[in-house]
Scaffold this active site. Structure first.
Site, PDB file in Angstrom:
ATOM      1  N   GLY A 134      27.771  30.417  29.321  1.00  0.00           N
ATOM      2  CA  GLY A 134      26.574  31.160  29.701  1.00  0.00           C
ATOM      3  C   GLY A 134      25.897  31.734  28.473  1.00  0.00           C
ATOM      4  O   GLY A 134      26.019  31.187  27.371  1.00  0.00           O
ATOM      5  N   SER A 135      25.226  32.851  28.668  1.00  0.00           N
ATOM      6  CA  SER A 135      24.416  33.412  27.576  1.00  0.00           C
ATOM      7  C   SER A 135      25.290  34.069  26.507  1.00  0.00           C
ATOM      8  O   SER A 135      26.396  34.534  26.782  1.00  0.00           O
ATOM      9  CB  SER A 135      23.442  34.437  28.142  1.00  0.00           C
ATOM     10  OG  SER A 135      24.166  35.525  28.681  1.00  0.00           O
ATOM     11  N   SER A 136      24.756  34.151  25.299  1.00  0.00           N
ATOM     12  CA  SER A 136      25.507  34.768  24.201  1.00  0.00           C
ATOM     13  C   SER A 136      25.669  36.266  24.427  1.00  0.00           C
ATOM     14  O   SER A 136      26.658  36.863  23.989  1.00  0.00           O
ATOM     15  CB  SER A 136      24.784  34.532  22.874  1.00  0.00           C
ATOM     16  OG  SER A 136      24.697  33.157  22.644  1.00  0.00           O
ATOM     17  N   ARG A 137      24.713  36.863  25.119  1.00  0.00           N
ATOM     18  CA  ARG A 137      24.791  38.311  25.369  1.00  0.00           C
ATOM     19  C   ARG A 137      26.060  38.633  26.168  1.00  0.00           C
ATOM     20  O   ARG A 137      26.878  39.465  25.761  1.00  0.00           O
ATOM     21  CB  ARG A 137      23.549  38.752  26.163  1.00  0.00           C
ATOM     22  CG  ARG A 137      23.464  40.221  26.466  1.00  0.00           C
ATOM     23  CD  ARG A 137      22.251  40.522  27.357  1.00  0.00           C
ATOM     24  NE  ARG A 137      22.301  39.842  28.646  1.00  0.00           N
ATOM     25  CZ  ARG A 137      22.999  40.251  29.710  1.00  0.00           C
ATOM     26  NH1 ARG A 137      23.702  41.360  29.630  1.00  0.00           N
ATOM     27  NH2 ARG A 137      23.000  39.563  30.844  1.00  0.00           N
ATOM     28  N   VAL A 138      26.257  37.924  27.267  1.00  0.00           N
ATOM     29  CA  VAL A 138      27.443  38.177  28.093  1.00  0.00           C
ATOM     30  C   VAL A 138      28.702  37.715  27.348  1.00  0.00           C
ATOM     31  O   VAL A 138      29.741  38.384  27.367  1.00  0.00           O
ATOM     32  CB  VAL A 138      27.317  37.474  29.471  1.00  0.00           C
ATOM     33  CG1 VAL A 138      28.567  37.681  30.303  1.00  0.00           C
ATOM     34  CG2 VAL A 138      26.084  37.979  30.220  1.00  0.00           C
ATOM     35  N   ALA A 139      28.592  36.592  26.646  1.00  0.00           N
ATOM     36  CA  ALA A 139      29.753  36.063  25.911  1.00  0.00           C
ATOM     37  C   ALA A 139      30.288  37.115  24.938  1.00  0.00           C
ATOM     38  O   ALA A 139      31.499  37.371  24.882  1.00  0.00           O
ATOM     39  CB  ALA A 139      29.346  34.803  25.150  1.00  0.00           C
TER      40      ALA A 139
ATOM     41  N   GLU B 194      31.399  28.864  25.551  1.00  0.00           N
ATOM     42  CA  GLU B 194      30.346  27.845  25.420  1.00  0.00           C
ATOM     43  C   GLU B 194      29.079  28.617  25.686  1.00  0.00           C
ATOM     44  O   GLU B 194      28.689  28.796  26.843  1.00  0.00           O
ATOM     45  CB  GLU B 194      30.507  26.761  26.479  1.00  0.00           C
ATOM     46  CG  GLU B 194      31.752  25.929  26.312  1.00  0.00           C
ATOM     47  CD  GLU B 194      31.434  24.460  26.094  1.00  0.00           C
ATOM     48  OE1 GLU B 194      30.550  24.146  25.285  1.00  0.00           O
ATOM     49  OE2 GLU B 194      32.071  23.642  26.751  1.00  0.00           O
TER      50      GLU B 194
ATOM     51  N   CYS C 149      21.667  23.657  28.058  1.00  0.00           N
ATOM     52  CA  CYS C 149      21.996  24.471  26.884  1.00  0.00           C
ATOM     53  C   CYS C 149      21.727  23.664  25.626  1.00  0.00           C
ATOM     54  O   CYS C 149      21.551  24.206  24.549  1.00  0.00           O
ATOM     55  CB  CYS C 149      23.443  24.882  26.942  1.00  0.00           C
ATOM     56  SG  CYS C 149      24.492  23.511  27.356  1.00  0.00           S
TER      57      CYS C 149
HETATM   58  N1  NAD Z   1      27.250  26.044  25.676  1.00  0.00           N
HETATM   59  C1  NAD Z   1      27.183  25.454  26.845  1.00  0.00           C
HETATM   60  O1  NAD Z   1      27.866  24.477  27.113  1.00  0.00           O
HETATM   61  C2  NAD Z   1      26.241  25.994  27.879  1.00  0.00           C
HETATM   62  C3  NAD Z   1      26.069  25.292  29.070  1.00  0.00           C
HETATM   63  C4  NAD Z   1      25.178  25.787  30.013  1.00  0.00           C
HETATM   64  C5  NAD Z   1      24.479  26.953  29.753  1.00  0.00           C
HETATM   65  N2  NAD Z   1      24.648  27.613  28.597  1.00  0.00           N
HETATM   66  C6  NAD Z   1      23.885  28.828  28.307  1.00  0.00           C
HETATM   67  O2  NAD Z   1      23.820  29.641  29.473  1.00  0.00           O
HETATM   68  C7  NAD Z   1      22.632  30.409  29.488  1.00  0.00           C
HETATM   69  C8  NAD Z   1      21.945  30.251  30.837  1.00  0.00           C
HETATM   70  O3  NAD Z   1      22.728  30.725  31.842  1.00  0.00           O
HETATM   71  P1  NAD Z   1      22.566  32.182  32.449  1.00  0.00           P
HETATM   72  O4  NAD Z   1      21.309  32.791  31.968  1.00  0.00           O
HETATM   73  O5  NAD Z   1      22.794  32.073  33.889  1.00  0.00           O
HETATM   74  O6  NAD Z   1      23.776  32.917  31.711  1.00  0.00           O
HETATM   75  P2  NAD Z   1      24.452  34.306  32.056  1.00  0.00           P
HETATM   76  O7  NAD Z   1      25.272  34.656  30.873  1.00  0.00           O
HETATM   77  O8  NAD Z   1      23.461  35.299  32.535  1.00  0.00           O
HETATM   78  O9  NAD Z   1      25.395  33.986  33.317  1.00  0.00           O
HETATM   79  C9  NAD Z   1      26.449  33.045  33.253  1.00  0.00           C
HETATM   80  C10 NAD Z   1      27.517  33.421  34.264  1.00  0.00           C
HETATM   81  O10 NAD Z   1      28.119  34.655  33.871  1.00  0.00           O
HETATM   82  C11 NAD Z   1      28.114  35.578  34.946  1.00  0.00           C
HETATM   83  N3  NAD Z   1      28.067  36.911  34.360  1.00  0.00           N
HETATM   84  C12 NAD Z   1      26.980  37.629  33.974  1.00  0.00           C
HETATM   85  N4  NAD Z   1      27.362  38.811  33.443  1.00  0.00           N
HETATM   86  C13 NAD Z   1      28.724  38.841  33.481  1.00  0.00           C
HETATM   87  C14 NAD Z   1      29.703  39.784  33.069  1.00  0.00           C
HETATM   88  N5  NAD Z   1      29.378  40.943  32.498  1.00  0.00           N
HETATM   89  N6  NAD Z   1      31.000  39.479  33.259  1.00  0.00           N
HETATM   90  C15 NAD Z   1      31.380  38.311  33.817  1.00  0.00           C
HETATM   91  N7  NAD Z   1      30.487  37.378  34.225  1.00  0.00           N
HETATM   92  C16 NAD Z   1      29.170  37.634  34.061  1.00  0.00           C
HETATM   93  C17 NAD Z   1      26.916  35.164  35.759  1.00  0.00           C
HETATM   94  O11 NAD Z   1      26.997  35.654  37.072  1.00  0.00           O
HETATM   95  C18 NAD Z   1      26.992  33.655  35.679  1.00  0.00           C
HETATM   96  O12 NAD Z   1      27.929  33.142  36.600  1.00  0.00           O
HETATM   97  C19 NAD Z   1      21.778  29.866  28.348  1.00  0.00           C
HETATM   98  O13 NAD Z   1      21.857  30.754  27.260  1.00  0.00           O
HETATM   99  C20 NAD Z   1      22.450  28.531  27.995  1.00  0.00           C
HETATM  100  O14 NAD Z   1      22.259  28.099  26.673  1.00  0.00           O
HETATM  101  C21 NAD Z   1      25.531  27.161  27.659  1.00  0.00           C
END
Ligand code: NAD
Length: 539
Positions: free
Chosen positions: A275-280, A294, A329
């Site tokens: 998911g997003s780098s912020r949450v990561a 990822e 992504c």
């Molecule tokens: N590197 C990769 O393989 C890959 C693949 C797909 C998407 N992405 C990235 O994902 C992002 C798009 O997705 P998004 O905006 O839905 O991402 P996001 O980080 O907002 O959400 C991703 C997941 O995390 C969950 N989540 C959110 N906050 C959380 C927390 N505090 N604790 C635990 N889980 C939490 C969400 O409910 C969702 O299921 C883009 O930045 C994209 O580049 C990366």
């Protein structure tokens, strides 16, 4: 009329299965001739919402149809008060996992069988079509793009059929220092693990990572973005139909905050976050580093001095930047053109290809994480940079009913001069990931290549790239050569970031072993003792 399930229900009568949300798997709910499915893709609508049953949760999240704003799926979500059963379920899995090379090794074969059966199911046209259309409903993309996801998932499962799962757990031995001693390296599971996935690949990312976790002997807790979790709901049913024991996976629908709390309490030994780098970054701290990531990609393509196959290159650029409305992504976020390319009609060609995209066939569609206003505001800021200009797009889509909570933008490209991108006050703005049909285009002179490399060096996300300067970059998945692209993460090559020790991968045996298992060394030292051995002086 169908009563549809978005999630299975918790059964209070079967505590050991309580957390496997699909333990209520009920064949009588099957529709069509698809034995596991509990819904009709086209019938989900405002008047017939797909409804999830989730005993123990009174918290409903209503998902709106991204194409018309109608509430069309009701997902039963667990709130913070409801996480305890999930914590307990994970804690029941020992650190040594559900299987390992010394415990229940027959399960490696079980997962080979499950994979073979699931791959076969996905190869059936009606099943593949079912998932393709279901993906399209919740994460709108063209039929071909959505089908690509199903196809990759099928191929992945084929790859790990038969004995291939046990080969993932291959060990090696090294002769020791004396007779009877030998060291052996084993791939060991983490035991209780968590897996969190985003909205943009509702099937491929969760299935590939989930199966990887299971293959290596872990018990995963899976959370998919609620906007799209109906796809994994149906896929879990398919996996159960193919023999996956219901208690092997816990599947939860919740918001991010609840999941964060659950992770802190359940303390999984490893979490894979996509998911997003912020949450990561937040989770990396919260989980004290027990995580693999990822995360976001600001993905770039450099076209070198050799101008050739202009039509082909233009087509790849269009696909990389705008397929799936730029919500991969790996989508191309910035294109660097060597000055030789600026003398060609490449940009005109990309513009023409982008203009072919239309909402009717979802070759362009809703943006799920940015509103139209937010993207337009970003474009306005970019256009304030001296020398920048709108190359094409920059306008909302017309004649649509995409709700205001989502974005609707024509495929867009903004030119920003290279010298401006490197400036500290512009860099962050220009390299902000806009997860939509949007890219930056710039150009460089031969002698400016070091400046281009500087720009790449400063980026924080190193996911994919198409490049001829491999030696001076670190992107994890890098395509080089005339047919290079930034998107396209099939099952046959590693996909993931590099340059970050937390970086995960997906798809290949190496990715599965790296993410879902750790190394364990067992040193056998059976003797015999040397003849006439005596206690030596202390050392
Ligand atoms: N590197 C990769 O393989 C890959 C693949 C797909 C998407 N992405 C990235 O994902 C992002 C798009 O997705 P998004 O905006 O839905 O991402 P996001 O980080 O907002 O959400 C991703 C997941 O995390 C969950 N989540 C959110 N906050 C959380 C927390 N505090 N604790 C635990 N889980 C939490 C969400 O409910 C969702 O299921 C883009 O930045 C994209 O580049 C990366």
């Amino acid at each position: 009329m169908n009563k549809l399930l978005a999630c299975g229900k918790l059964s209070s009568r079967a505590p050991h299965r309580v957390l496997s949300l699909f333990s209520s798997f009920d064949m009588s709910r099957s529709v069509h001739s698809i034995p596991f499915a509990t819904l009709e893709v086209e019938e989900i609508s405002g008047s017939q919402p797909a409804e999830g049953k989730w005993t123990g949760s009174s918290c409903w999240n209503t998902i709106v149809d991204p194409l018309n704003g109608e509430p069309f799926i009701k997902v039963a979500e667990i709130d913070e008060k409801g996480i305890q059963p999930f914590v307990e379920s994970l804690s029941r899995c020992p650190k040594h996992g559900l299987h390992n090379p010394f415990k229940d090794p027959q399960r490696y074969l079980l997962f080979g069988d499950i994979s073979a059966k699931a791959a076969h199911m996905l190869s059936l046209p009606k099943v593949s079509d079912f998932f393709t259309r279901l993906i399209q409903r919740v994460s709108p993309k063209s039929y071909q793009q959505a089908h690509g996801e199903v196809y990759v998932t099928q191929k992945f499962l084929e790859n790990f059929s038969g004995d291939q799962v046990r080969f993932l757990a291959s060990s090696f031995g090294v002769p020791g220092n004396h007779l009877g001693q030998q060291s052996h390296g084993f791939r060991w599971p983490y035991g209780p693990v968590a897996l969190i996935t985003p909205f943009n690949f509702p099937l491929e990312i969760p299935v590939l990572q989930l199966m990887g976790a299971l293959y290596m002997g872990n018990k995963p807790l899976l959370k998919v973005d609620s906007k799209v979790s109906i796809v994994m709901d149906q896929m879990m049913r398919l996996l159960h139909y193919c023999g996956l024991p219901v208690e092997d996976v816990d599947f939860i629908n919740s918001d991010g905050k609840t999941m964060n709390k659950l992770l802190l309490e359940a303390n999984p030994r490893m979490t894979l976050f996509t998911g997003s780098s912020r949450v990561a970054d937040k989770l990396a701290v919260d989980l004290k580093g027990r995580i693999k990531l990822e995360d976001a990609g600001f993905d770039w393509k450099i076209l070198g001095p050799d101008v050739q196959e202009e039509d082909y290159v233009a087509w790849v650029c269009d696909q990389d930047a705008y397929a799936c409305s730029g919500q991969k992504c790996s989508a191309q976020s910035i294109l660097f053109l060597h000055e030789n390319w600026t003398k060609t009609s490449l940009i005109t060609k990309i513009r023409a290809l982008a203009a072919r995209r239309k909402l009717e066939d979802l070759t362009v569609g809703p943006v799920l994480t940015f509103t139209t206003g937010a993207i337009l505001e970003h474009i306005t800021k970019l256009l304030l940079i001296p020398g920048s200009k709108l190359l094409f797009g920059g306008e909302p889509l017309e004649n649509h009913s995409i709700p205001l909570v989502y974005g609707a933008l024509k495929p867009t490209a903004v030119y920003v001069p290279l010298e401006e991108i490197v400036k500290d006050n512009n860099y962050e703005l220009v390299t902000k990931e806009i997860f939509g049909p949007f890219q930056i285009i710039t150009d460089y002179k031969e002698e400016q290549l070091p400046l281009v490399l500087d720009i790449l060096e400063k980026m924080h996300a190193h996911l994919t790239a198409a490049v001829e300067v491999i030696g001076k970059s670190v992107n994890g998945t890098t395509y080089a050569g005339l047919r290079a692209r930034t998107t396209g993460a099939p099952q046959n090559h590693w996909f993931g970031p590099a340059g970050d020790p937390r970086g995960a991968g997906i798809g290949t045996p190496e990715a599965i072993k790296l993410v879902w298992s750790c190394h364990r060394e067992i040193i056998y030292d059976f003797g015999p003792l040397p003849k006439q051995w005596e206690i030596p002086p202390s050392t």
